[in-house]
Design a protein around this motif. Structure first.
Motif, PDB file in Angstrom:
ATOM      1  N   LEU A   1       0.826  -1.200   0.000  1.00 17.83           N
ATOM      2  CA  LEU A   1       0.000   0.000   0.000  1.00 17.83           C
ATOM      3  C   LEU A   1       0.861   1.252   0.000  1.00 17.83           C
ATOM      4  CD1 LEU A   1      -2.888   1.021   0.011  1.00 17.83           C
ATOM      5  CD2 LEU A   1      -2.842   0.975   2.501  1.00 17.83           C
ATOM      6  N   ASP A   2       1.943   1.247   0.808  1.00 21.98           N
ATOM      7  CA  ASP A   2       2.833   2.415   0.851  1.00 21.98           C
ATOM      8  C   ASP A   2       3.537   2.619  -0.480  1.00 21.98           C
ATOM      9  OD1 ASP A   2       2.177   2.974   3.451  1.00 21.98           O
ATOM     10  OD2 ASP A   2       3.815   1.793   4.297  1.00 21.98           O
ATOM     11  N   SER A   3       4.010   1.539  -1.093  1.00 19.32           N
ATOM     12  CA  SER A   3       4.696   1.648  -2.387  1.00 19.32           C
ATOM     13  C   SER A   3       3.729   2.087  -3.464  1.00 19.32           C
ATOM     14  CB  SER A   3       5.310   0.297  -2.762  1.00 19.32           C
ATOM     15  OG  SER A   3       6.247  -0.116  -1.804  1.00 19.32           O
ATOM     16  N   TYR A   4       2.510   1.577  -3.384  1.00 18.32           N
ATOM     17  CA  TYR A   4       1.501   1.898  -4.387  1.00 18.32           C
ATOM     18  C   TYR A   4       1.218   3.387  -4.444  1.00 18.32           C
ATOM     19  CZ  TYR A   4      -3.119   2.810  -6.177  1.00 18.32           C
ATOM     20  OH  TYR A   4      -4.168   3.368  -6.847  1.00 18.32           O
ATOM     21  N   LYS A   5       1.224   4.042  -3.274  1.00 16.04           N
ATOM     22  CA  LYS A   5       0.866   5.466  -3.223  1.00 16.04           C
ATOM     23  C   LYS A   5       1.779   6.308  -4.101  1.00 16.04           C
ATOM     24  CE  LYS A   5      -0.978   5.356   1.473  1.00 16.04           C
ATOM     25  NZ  LYS A   5      -0.742   5.783   2.869  1.00 16.04           N
ATOM     26  N   ASN A   6       3.011   5.828  -4.295  1.00 16.05           N
ATOM     27  CA  ASN A   6       3.983   6.613  -5.052  1.00 16.05           C
ATOM     28  C   ASN A   6       4.097   6.177  -6.504  1.00 16.05           C
ATOM     29  OD1 ASN A   6       4.759   8.078  -2.732  1.00 16.05           O
ATOM     30  ND2 ASN A   6       6.025   6.358  -2.054  1.00 16.05           N
ATOM     31  N   SER A   7       3.254   5.253  -6.919  1.00 20.21           N
ATOM     32  CA  SER A   7       3.347   4.757  -8.294  1.00 20.21           C
ATOM     33  C   SER A   7       2.466   5.589  -9.214  1.00 20.21           C
ATOM     34  CB  SER A   7       2.928   3.286  -8.354  1.00 20.21           C
ATOM     35  OG  SER A   7       1.548   3.173  -8.132  1.00 20.21           O
ATOM     36  N   SER A   8       2.746   5.506 -10.497  1.00 17.90           N
ATOM     37  CA  SER A   8       1.906   6.181 -11.475  1.00 17.90           C
ATOM     38  C   SER A   8       1.651   5.218 -12.618  1.00 17.90           C
ATOM     39  CB  SER A   8       2.600   7.448 -12.003  1.00 17.90           C
ATOM     40  OG  SER A   8       3.838   7.118 -12.591  1.00 17.90           O
ATOM     41  N   ILE A   9       0.632   5.491 -13.385  1.00 15.97           N
ATOM     42  CA  ILE A   9       0.247   4.574 -14.465  1.00 15.97           C
ATOM     43  C   ILE A   9       1.355   4.494 -15.513  1.00 15.97           C
ATOM     44  CG2 ILE A   9      -0.885   6.266 -15.976  1.00 15.97           C
ATOM     45  CD1 ILE A   9      -3.086   4.155 -16.370  1.00 15.97           C
ATOM     46  N   LEU A  10       1.509   3.332 -16.074  1.00 18.23           N
ATOM     47  CA  LEU A  10       2.540   3.152 -17.083  1.00 18.23           C
ATOM     48  C   LEU A  10       2.128   3.811 -18.388  1.00 18.23           C
ATOM     49  CD1 LEU A  10       3.159  -0.659 -16.495  1.00 18.23           C
ATOM     50  CD2 LEU A  10       4.333   1.260 -15.435  1.00 18.23           C
ATOM     51  N   THR A  11       3.080   4.429 -19.057  1.00 20.92           N
ATOM     52  CA  THR A  11       2.761   5.016 -20.358  1.00 20.92           C
ATOM     53  C   THR A  11       2.582   3.915 -21.403  1.00 20.92           C
ATOM     54  OG1 THR A  11       5.116   5.241 -20.819  1.00 20.92           O
ATOM     55  CG2 THR A  11       4.007   7.132 -19.842  1.00 20.92           C
ATOM     56  N   GLU A  12       3.181   2.753 -21.118  1.00 26.78           N
ATOM     57  CA  GLU A  12       2.998   1.607 -22.006  1.00 26.78           C
ATOM     58  C   GLU A  12       2.918   0.368 -21.136  1.00 26.78           C
ATOM     59  OE1 GLU A  12       5.401  -0.775 -25.494  1.00 26.78           O
ATOM     60  OE2 GLU A  12       5.679   1.370 -25.252  1.00 26.78           O
TER      61      GLU A  12
ATOM     62  N   TYR B   1      -9.430  -7.582 -21.666  1.00 26.86           N
ATOM     63  CA  TYR B   1      -7.987  -7.462 -21.493  1.00 26.86           C
ATOM     64  C   TYR B   1      -7.511  -6.027 -21.709  1.00 26.86           C
ATOM     65  CZ  TYR B   1      -3.006  -7.981 -22.254  1.00 26.86           C
ATOM     66  OH  TYR B   1      -1.652  -7.834 -22.182  1.00 26.86           O
ATOM     67  N   GLY B   2      -6.671  -5.575 -20.792  1.00 25.46           N
ATOM     68  CA  GLY B   2      -6.110  -4.236 -20.895  1.00 25.46           C
ATOM     69  C   GLY B   2      -6.923  -3.160 -20.206  1.00 25.46           C
ATOM     70  N   GLU B   3      -8.131  -3.483 -19.760  1.00 24.92           N
ATOM     71  CA  GLU B   3      -8.962  -2.476 -19.095  1.00 24.92           C
ATOM     72  C   GLU B   3      -8.494  -2.293 -17.655  1.00 24.92           C
ATOM     73  OE1 GLU B   3     -13.187  -2.626 -19.655  1.00 24.92           O
ATOM     74  OE2 GLU B   3     -12.981  -3.703 -21.556  1.00 24.92           O
ATOM     75  N   LEU B   4      -8.308  -1.026 -17.288  1.00 26.28           N
ATOM     76  CA  LEU B   4      -7.783  -0.676 -15.970  1.00 26.28           C
ATOM     77  C   LEU B   4      -8.738   0.262 -15.240  1.00 26.28           C
ATOM     78  CD1 LEU B   4      -4.088   0.159 -16.923  1.00 26.28           C
ATOM     79  CD2 LEU B   4      -4.749  -1.657 -15.350  1.00 26.28           C
ATOM     80  N   LEU B   5      -8.882   0.048 -13.946  1.00 25.67           N
ATOM     81  CA  LEU B   5      -9.590   1.001 -13.091  1.00 25.67           C
ATOM     82  C   LEU B   5      -8.579   2.044 -12.630  1.00 25.67           C
ATOM     83  CD1 LEU B   5     -11.595  -1.567 -10.975  1.00 25.67           C
ATOM     84  CD2 LEU B   5     -12.632   0.241 -12.361  1.00 25.67           C
ATOM     85  N   THR B   6      -8.932   3.304 -12.788  1.00 24.50           N
ATOM     86  CA  THR B   6      -7.986   4.364 -12.473  1.00 24.50           C
ATOM     87  C   THR B   6      -8.619   5.480 -11.659  1.00 24.50           C
ATOM     88  OG1 THR B   6      -8.480   5.627 -14.489  1.00 24.50           O
ATOM     89  CG2 THR B   6      -6.747   3.941 -14.637  1.00 24.50           C
ATOM     90  N   VAL B   7      -7.774   6.225 -10.977  1.00 18.74           N
ATOM     91  CA  VAL B   7      -8.108   7.499 -10.349  1.00 18.74           C
ATOM     92  C   VAL B   7      -6.985   8.455 -10.706  1.00 18.74           C
ATOM     93  CG1 VAL B   7      -8.304   8.747  -8.164  1.00 18.74           C
ATOM     94  CG2 VAL B   7      -9.503   6.590  -8.452  1.00 18.74           C
ATOM     95  N   ASN B   8      -7.330   9.601 -11.267  1.00 12.99           N
ATOM     96  CA  ASN B   8      -6.320  10.563 -11.718  1.00 12.99           C
ATOM     97  C   ASN B   8      -5.306   9.903 -12.646  1.00 12.99           C
ATOM     98  OD1 ASN B   8      -7.491  12.622 -10.151  1.00 12.99           O
ATOM     99  ND2 ASN B   8      -6.306  12.005  -8.346  1.00 12.99           N
ATOM    100  N   SER B   9      -5.809   9.056 -13.529  1.00  9.47           N
ATOM    101  CA  SER B   9      -5.002   8.365 -14.544  1.00  9.47           C
ATOM    102  C   SER B   9      -3.995   7.386 -13.947  1.00  9.47           C
ATOM    103  CB  SER B   9      -4.256   9.381 -15.427  1.00  9.47           C
ATOM    104  OG  SER B   9      -5.189  10.175 -16.120  1.00  9.47           O
ATOM    105  N   GLU B  10      -4.199   6.964 -12.702  1.00  3.28           N
ATOM    106  CA  GLU B  10      -3.329   5.974 -12.078  1.00  3.28           C
ATOM    107  C   GLU B  10      -4.129   4.714 -11.762  1.00  3.28           C
ATOM    108  OE1 GLU B  10      -1.542   7.670  -8.649  1.00  3.28           O
ATOM    109  OE2 GLU B  10      -0.297   9.073  -9.779  1.00  3.28           O
ATOM    110  N   PRO B  11      -3.536   3.531 -11.941  1.00  3.92           N
ATOM    111  CA  PRO B  11      -4.253   2.297 -11.613  1.00  3.92           C
ATOM    112  C   PRO B  11      -4.497   2.218 -10.117  1.00  3.92           C
ATOM    113  CG  PRO B  11      -1.941   1.822 -12.050  1.00  3.92           C
ATOM    114  CD  PRO B  11      -2.151   3.260 -12.412  1.00  3.92           C
ATOM    115  N   ILE B  12      -5.683   1.798  -9.741  1.00  2.77           N
ATOM    116  CA  ILE B  12      -6.040   1.776  -8.330  1.00  2.77           C
ATOM    117  C   ILE B  12      -5.603   0.478  -7.658  1.00  2.77           C
ATOM    118  CG2 ILE B  12      -8.054   3.211  -8.835  1.00  2.77           C
ATOM    119  CD1 ILE B  12      -9.753   0.628  -8.127  1.00  2.77           C
ATOM    120  N   LEU B  13      -5.672   0.484  -6.338  1.00  2.00           N
ATOM    121  CA  LEU B  13      -5.465  -0.716  -5.555  1.00  2.00           C
ATOM    122  C   LEU B  13      -6.809  -1.447  -5.513  1.00  2.00           C
ATOM    123  CD1 LEU B  13      -3.749  -2.470  -3.646  1.00  2.00           C
ATOM    124  CD2 LEU B  13      -4.457  -0.973  -1.777  1.00  2.00           C
TER     125      LEU B  13
END
Length: 300
Positions: free
Chosen positions: A2-13, A120-132
């Motif tokens: 959870l802590d590491s996730y907070k600092n991650s951002s969505i992949l451009t690819e 396939y490939g569908e992602l749930l996001t918030v502010n363009s970042e994949p959610i937990l």
């Protein structure tokens, strides 16, 4: 995570592979994402579940492990996450599926593959970042807020109604312990705490603080206040939504639901699908405020 996730951002690819360590063998496997998803799906839900609930589960799996992969890569980890193929924990191997399914292997695998390929490939996001995208088996009738389980508030992991769970087999479970059994378990599983076992048995469990959703936040156990999640683990309870009765030298725990209670209830998703909800509607309900997008580099 959870802590590491907070600092991650969505992949451009979005990567097309997962690097996973199989605890059953100790091997690190490289698995194509399109093959990982159906194998992970059958570890989580029965293929007899409604298709829309299975699609919702597939999106949650892809989202969760995409985020975890990114967090692991940012830390320079040797692999993305661990699985146990023997126990069907997160992921299993084709040979394991063939052992279990026998001559039905092709039928089951093709169904799982068709369902996961469709999303396939569908992602749930918030502010363009994949959610937990957390998920679990069955709620007590409402899901639980993440802050009450993991200590961190997440906007989309809040309490929502999940009434279909109330109608499911296995909603209620009962565990009965003697005082001696409880004492042994507490001493073994919660050795970091000091308990006063000289108290009257009627006072061993007091001051149970419940969350708004009805899950145990804290409880006084033999004079020491501990988190409900710790007691659940120590006593092998199905969830932290429980009532305790002491009678005739026995403690009876009546428990509602199964799992940590955060995110999507799998049983609740099945119920929603049976009532006509689409996988998009299921995901929107259990992860409020999120946006479903198609991963940039993924093609069906």
């Amino acid at each position: 995570f959870l802590d590491s996730y907070k600092n991650s951002s969505i992949l451009t690819e979005s990567p097309e592979e997962f690097s996973i360590k199989d605890l059953a063998t100790g091997e690190i496997l490289t698995v194509a994402a399109k093959d990982f998803l159906p194998a992970a799906l059958v570890c989580e839900m029965p293929l007899s579940a409604p298709d829309e609930s299975l699609k919702a589960q597939a999106v949650a799996i892809y989202t969760y492990y995409t985020a975890q992969r990114k967090a692991s890569q940012e830390k320079g980890a040797e692999f993305d996450f661990t699985v146990n193929s023997d126990k069907w924990l997160i992921y299993t191997l084709p040979e394991k599926m063939k052992e279990r399914w026998g001559e039905d292997y092709d039928t089951y695998w093709n169904k799982a593959k068709s369902l996961t390929d469709s999303v396939y490939g569908e992602l749930l996001t918030v502010n363009s970042e994949p959610i937990l995208a957390a998920y679990f088996a069955m709620s007590n009738g409402s899901t639980e807020a993440s802050a009450n389980v993991w200590g961190a508030e997440v906007s989309y992991l809040t309490s929502v109604a999940s009434p279909g769970d109330l109608l499911s087999d296995g909603y209620l479970s009962t565990v009965v312990y003697t005082a001696e059994q409880i004492e042994e378990k507490l001493k073994t599983e919660l050795s970091e705490f000091t308990f006063d076992f000289t108290l009257d048995k009627e006072k061993w469990f007091e001051n149970q603080e419940l969350s708004e959703a009805g899950y145990t936040k804290t409880i006084s156990v033999c004079g020491t206040t501990i988190e409900g999640t710790k007691l659940r683990t120590a006593l092998s309870l199905s969830s932290t939504s429980f009532e305790i009765d002491y009678d005739n030298s026995l403690f009876t725990f009546t428990v509602k639901g199964r799992g940590h209670g955060v995110g999507m209830s799998q049983v609740g998703a099945m119920y929603m699908a049976q009532q006509g909800s689409s996988y998009q509607q299921i995901l929107s309900h259990y992860y409020p405020g999120t946006t479903l997008i198609q991963g940039i580099s993924n093609s069906k």
